[in-house]
Design an enzyme around this catalytic site. Structure first.
Site, PDB file in Angstrom:
ATOM      1  N   GLY A  25     -12.322 -12.979   5.213  1.00 34.36           N
ATOM      2  CA  GLY A  25     -11.534 -14.334   4.808  1.00 34.36           C
ATOM      3  C   GLY A  25     -10.922 -14.605   6.184  1.00 34.36           C
ATOM      4  O   GLY A  25     -10.630 -15.796   6.286  1.00 34.36           O
ATOM      5  N   LYS A  52      -8.453 -12.030  -3.539  1.00 29.44           N
ATOM      6  CA  LYS A  52      -8.745 -11.355  -2.458  1.00 29.44           C
ATOM      7  C   LYS A  52     -10.339 -10.848  -2.308  1.00 29.44           C
ATOM      8  O   LYS A  52     -10.923 -11.473  -2.980  1.00 29.44           O
ATOM      9  CB  LYS A  52      -7.979 -10.129  -2.262  1.00 29.44           C
ATOM     10  CG  LYS A  52      -6.505 -10.301  -2.224  1.00 29.44           C
ATOM     11  CD  LYS A  52      -6.147 -10.980  -0.624  1.00 29.44           C
ATOM     12  CE  LYS A  52      -4.655 -11.366  -0.434  1.00 29.44           C
ATOM     13  NZ  LYS A  52      -4.523 -12.043   0.898  1.00 29.44           N
ATOM     14  N   GLN A  94      -3.419 -16.507   6.647  1.00 28.90           N
ATOM     15  CA  GLN A  94      -4.451 -17.301   7.152  1.00 28.90           C
ATOM     16  C   GLN A  94      -4.390 -18.730   7.135  1.00 28.90           C
ATOM     17  O   GLN A  94      -5.136 -19.436   7.871  1.00 28.90           O
ATOM     18  CB  GLN A  94      -5.779 -16.626   6.086  1.00 28.90           C
ATOM     19  CG  GLN A  94      -5.862 -15.251   6.220  1.00 28.90           C
ATOM     20  CD  GLN A  94      -6.947 -14.747   5.556  1.00 28.90           C
ATOM     21  OE1 GLN A  94      -7.563 -15.374   4.490  1.00 28.90           O
ATOM     22  NE2 GLN A  94      -7.327 -13.384   5.198  1.00 28.90           N
ATOM     23  N   ASP A 118      -1.695  -6.416   1.046  1.00 30.29           N
ATOM     24  CA  ASP A 118      -2.866  -5.464   1.161  1.00 30.29           C
ATOM     25  C   ASP A 118      -2.762  -4.249   0.857  1.00 30.29           C
ATOM     26  O   ASP A 118      -3.670  -3.316   0.545  1.00 30.29           O
ATOM     27  CB  ASP A 118      -3.584  -5.626   2.621  1.00 30.29           C
ATOM     28  CG  ASP A 118      -3.938  -6.961   2.958  1.00 30.29           C
ATOM     29  OD1 ASP A 118      -4.338  -7.832   2.171  1.00 30.29           O
ATOM     30  OD2 ASP A 118      -4.308  -7.321   4.340  1.00 30.29           O
ATOM     31  N   ARG A 175      -8.220  -8.540  -7.525  1.00 30.69           N
ATOM     32  CA  ARG A 175      -7.407  -6.814  -7.239  1.00 30.69           C
ATOM     33  C   ARG A 175      -6.718  -6.689  -8.401  1.00 30.69           C
ATOM     34  O   ARG A 175      -6.476  -5.503  -8.762  1.00 30.69           O
ATOM     35  CB  ARG A 175      -6.501  -6.747  -5.887  1.00 30.69           C
ATOM     36  CG  ARG A 175      -7.857  -6.918  -4.701  1.00 30.69           C
ATOM     37  CD  ARG A 175      -6.983  -6.536  -3.363  1.00 30.69           C
ATOM     38  NE  ARG A 175      -8.143  -6.064  -2.267  1.00 30.69           N
ATOM     39  CZ  ARG A 175      -7.919  -6.447  -1.167  1.00 30.69           C
ATOM     40  NH1 ARG A 175      -6.599  -6.676  -0.543  1.00 30.69           N
ATOM     41  NH2 ARG A 175      -8.969  -6.268  -0.518  1.00 30.69           N
ATOM     42  N   LYS A 179      -6.303  -4.760  11.822  1.00 30.80           N
ATOM     43  CA  LYS A 179      -7.416  -5.646  11.546  1.00 30.80           C
ATOM     44  C   LYS A 179      -6.787  -7.181  11.796  1.00 30.80           C
ATOM     45  O   LYS A 179      -7.900  -7.829  12.650  1.00 30.80           O
ATOM     46  CB  LYS A 179      -8.121  -5.698  10.175  1.00 30.80           C
ATOM     47  CG  LYS A 179      -9.164  -6.403   9.655  1.00 30.80           C
ATOM     48  CD  LYS A 179      -9.745  -5.978   8.630  1.00 30.80           C
ATOM     49  CE  LYS A 179      -9.284  -6.225   7.206  1.00 30.80           C
ATOM     50  NZ  LYS A 179      -9.364  -7.820   6.881  1.00 30.80           N
ATOM     51  N   ARG A 189     -10.549  -2.075  -0.079  1.00 30.43           N
ATOM     52  CA  ARG A 189      -8.997  -1.553  -0.333  1.00 30.43           C
ATOM     53  C   ARG A 189      -8.982  -0.829  -1.897  1.00 30.43           C
ATOM     54  O   ARG A 189      -8.287   0.070  -1.987  1.00 30.43           O
ATOM     55  CB  ARG A 189      -8.117  -2.511  -0.215  1.00 30.43           C
ATOM     56  CG  ARG A 189      -8.014  -3.231   1.156  1.00 30.43           C
ATOM     57  CD  ARG A 189      -6.803  -3.593   1.721  1.00 30.43           C
ATOM     58  NE  ARG A 189      -6.695  -4.099   3.122  1.00 30.43           N
ATOM     59  CZ  ARG A 189      -7.016  -3.479   4.101  1.00 30.43           C
ATOM     60  NH1 ARG A 189      -6.963  -2.432   4.259  1.00 30.43           N
ATOM     61  NH2 ARG A 189      -7.072  -4.227   5.246  1.00 30.43           N
TER      62      ARG A 189
HETATM   63  C1  S3P Z   1      -4.569 -11.563   7.025  1.00 35.09           C
HETATM   64  C2  S3P Z   1      -3.733 -12.373   6.034  1.00 35.09           C
HETATM   65  C3  S3P Z   1      -3.618 -11.948   4.307  1.00 35.09           C
HETATM   66  C4  S3P Z   1      -4.257 -10.717   4.259  1.00 35.09           C
HETATM   67  C5  S3P Z   1      -5.617 -10.222   4.915  1.00 35.09           C
HETATM   68  C6  S3P Z   1      -5.449 -10.577   6.486  1.00 35.09           C
HETATM   69  C7  S3P Z   1      -4.544 -12.167   8.327  1.00 35.09           C
HETATM   70  O1  S3P Z   1      -4.316 -12.806   3.741  1.00 35.09           O
HETATM   71  O2  S3P Z   1      -4.294 -10.391   2.876  1.00 35.09           O
HETATM   72  O3  S3P Z   1      -6.243  -9.342   4.727  1.00 35.09           O
HETATM   73  O4  S3P Z   1      -5.201 -11.710   9.147  1.00 35.09           O
HETATM   74  O5  S3P Z   1      -4.231 -13.232   8.656  1.00 35.09           O
HETATM   75  P1  S3P Z   1      -3.696 -14.306   3.212  1.00 35.09           P
HETATM   76  O6  S3P Z   1      -3.299 -15.349   4.299  1.00 35.09           O
HETATM   77  O7  S3P Z   1      -4.548 -15.047   2.396  1.00 35.09           O
HETATM   78  O8  S3P Z   1      -2.471 -13.823   2.459  1.00 35.09           O
END
Ligand code: S3P
Length: 443
Positions: A99, A357, A175, A330, A361, A21, A403
């Site tokens: 997100g 999340k 992120q 995750d 969770r 993803k 999830r």
């Molecule tokens: C992701 C970063 C993670 C992860 C999310 C995907 C990404 O989040 O939990 O499912 O693709 O950068 P966080 O950056 O909030 O930890």
């Protein structure tokens, strides 16, 4: 709603899980900002990644989504616009449940000459955005929360000149890091993001493959930096997305939990910043072998998993905390399910991020495990699971969280009686064919 019985048969055979993803999102975004075309195979056609495609189409990017007639492999072709070619959207950009889309695209939009409005579903509208608004504002962006609650909808005013910053993020979050680095592509000086532990580094790896000057450095204390020097254009590339280890984790867990199972999950991404689940399960005695390892820039392997009785250390405990947590963030819901069947007390610490999340969770895991008869207690930053007792079927509240739904569908295979996953549709966020693939391994 879907009902699942305890599995009377071992899981066997091979399975390919859908594309990663995080890599799928980034392939669209970086392809859109590159000059020339980017061709993507193995793209995840889950709702979150489709939201990213939709947003970039609304920003004027042509994205073709086709089936190759010969082998049926879906190919996505992104006709990049270059860093300065996006068009003002005609309507607000809707990021759905994603997100990653919301936070990463905000870094790009902050540097555009036009205004934009970002919004998503009811879950997105409760997720913290102050964590990206603060650094973007420091860079010179104009970003505000419409309801003044540090959540989406976000209004991003364009036409701002951005400056590079050195930013210390209190949470290890890819992120946040990626949002800042993407804004950094448009800044007048270097951008450096320090995080307490290295979060997934797909942005750094992939932006470099597209031609950006970006790299990671880890200092002696273990603090991690991502450093971006702006000024180089991005050029379209070919991307073959590996299978998502977060999706593979459900079948790893199922094979470990159902006696006699022997399963191979093919072509799974094993980037070290994502593979914490493998090392933690192996420490607990899991029989997981990596076969056909391919050391591409995003490494991948076939994972051969056989049923195993899991245990803790000599004192009957097993703790996970600190730097390993971001590498399996995750996978913590499915890890908690596995831990409930292991012959030990498992302590999960430093995982307060789980509360923000797609659902809270910690609450969702603990309440559903309790419903299945597990002795488990929530803590401020994780949980304590007293494993080893048998699980019984229950009604699982999913909170629209993919999830949680998939983790408890796997728990159901090891639980006496019937388990009802009250919202099975939400798996479409990251794994639309989850139940079909699971059934293939059981039959
Ligand atoms: C992701 C970063 C993670 C992860 C999310 C995907 C990404 O989040 O939990 O499912 O693709 O950068 P966080 O950056 O909030 O930890």
């Amino acid at each position: 709603m879907i009902s699942i019985e305890k599995s009377s048969k071992p899981l066997s055979g091979g399975v390919f899980v859908p594309g990663d993803k995080s890599i799928s999102h980034r392939s669209i975004m970086f392809g859109a900002l590159a000059e020339g075309t980017t061709e993507i195979t193995g793209f995840l056609e889950g709702a979150d990644c489709l939201s990213t495609i939709d947003c970039f189409r609304n920003l004027g990017v042509e994205i073709e989504h086709s089936q190759r007639p010969m082998n049926g492999v879906p190919t996505i072709t992104v006709h990049g616009k270059g860093l300065y070619g996006l068009k003002a959207p005609k309507k607000e950009l809707f990021t759905g449940n994603s997100g990653t889309t919301t936070r990463l695209i905000a870094g790009i939009l902050a540097a555009q000459p036009f205004d934009s409005m970002l919004t998503g579903d009811s879950s997105i509208e409760t997720r913290p955005m102050g964590r990206i608004m603060k650094p973007l504002t420091q860079m010179g962006a104009d970003i505000s929360s419409i309801h003044d609650n540090d959540c989406a909808p976000l209004l991003i005013r364009g036409g701002k000149k951005l400056h590079g910053i050195t930013y210390h993020t209190p949470v290890a979050s890819a992120q946040i890091k990626s949002c800042i680095l993407l804004a950094g592509l448009y800044s007048d000086s270097d951008t450096v993001v320090y995080e307490p532990a290295l979060s997934r580094n797909h942005t750094e790896i992939m932006l470099r493959a597209f031609g950006a000057d970006v790299h990671n450095e880890i200092d002696v204390q273990g603090s991690a930096a991502a450093i971006l020097h702006p000024g180089t254009p991005l050029r379209g590339i070919r991307i073959n997305v590996p299978g998502d280890i977060s999706s593979a984790a459900y079948f790893i867990a199922a094979a470990l939990m159902v006696p006699g199972s022997d399963v191979v999950i093919h072509n799974v991404g094993i980037n070290k910043t994502r593979a914490g689940i493998l090392s933690v399960l192996k420490q607990m005695g899991a029989d997981i072998e990596l076969e056909n390892v391919d050391e591409s820039i995003e490494p991948r392997a076939d994972l051969h998993v056989r049923y195993s009785e899991l245990h803790g250390n000599a004192n009957g405990r097993f703790e996970i905390s600190g730097k390993i947590i971001p590498t399996m963030i995750d996978e913590l819901p499915i890890f908690a399910v596995v831990a409930a069947t292991a012959d030990c007390t498992t302590i999960i610490k430093d995982a307060a991020e789980l509360k923000v999340k797609e659902s809270n969770r910690i609450d969702a895991i603990v309440n559903n495990l309790k419903a299945m008869g597990v002795d488990v207690e929530a803590t401020d930053d994780g949980m304590i699971i007293n494993g080893g007792k048998s699980l019984h079927g229950a009604d699982i509240e999913c909170h629209a969280d993919h999830r949680i739904a998939m983790s408890f569908a796997i728990a159901a295979l090891a639980a006496d009686g019937t388990t009802r996953i009250l919202d099975d549709k939400c798996v479409g966020i990251s794994y639309p064919t989850f139940f079909k693939d699971l059934n293939k391994l059981i039959k």
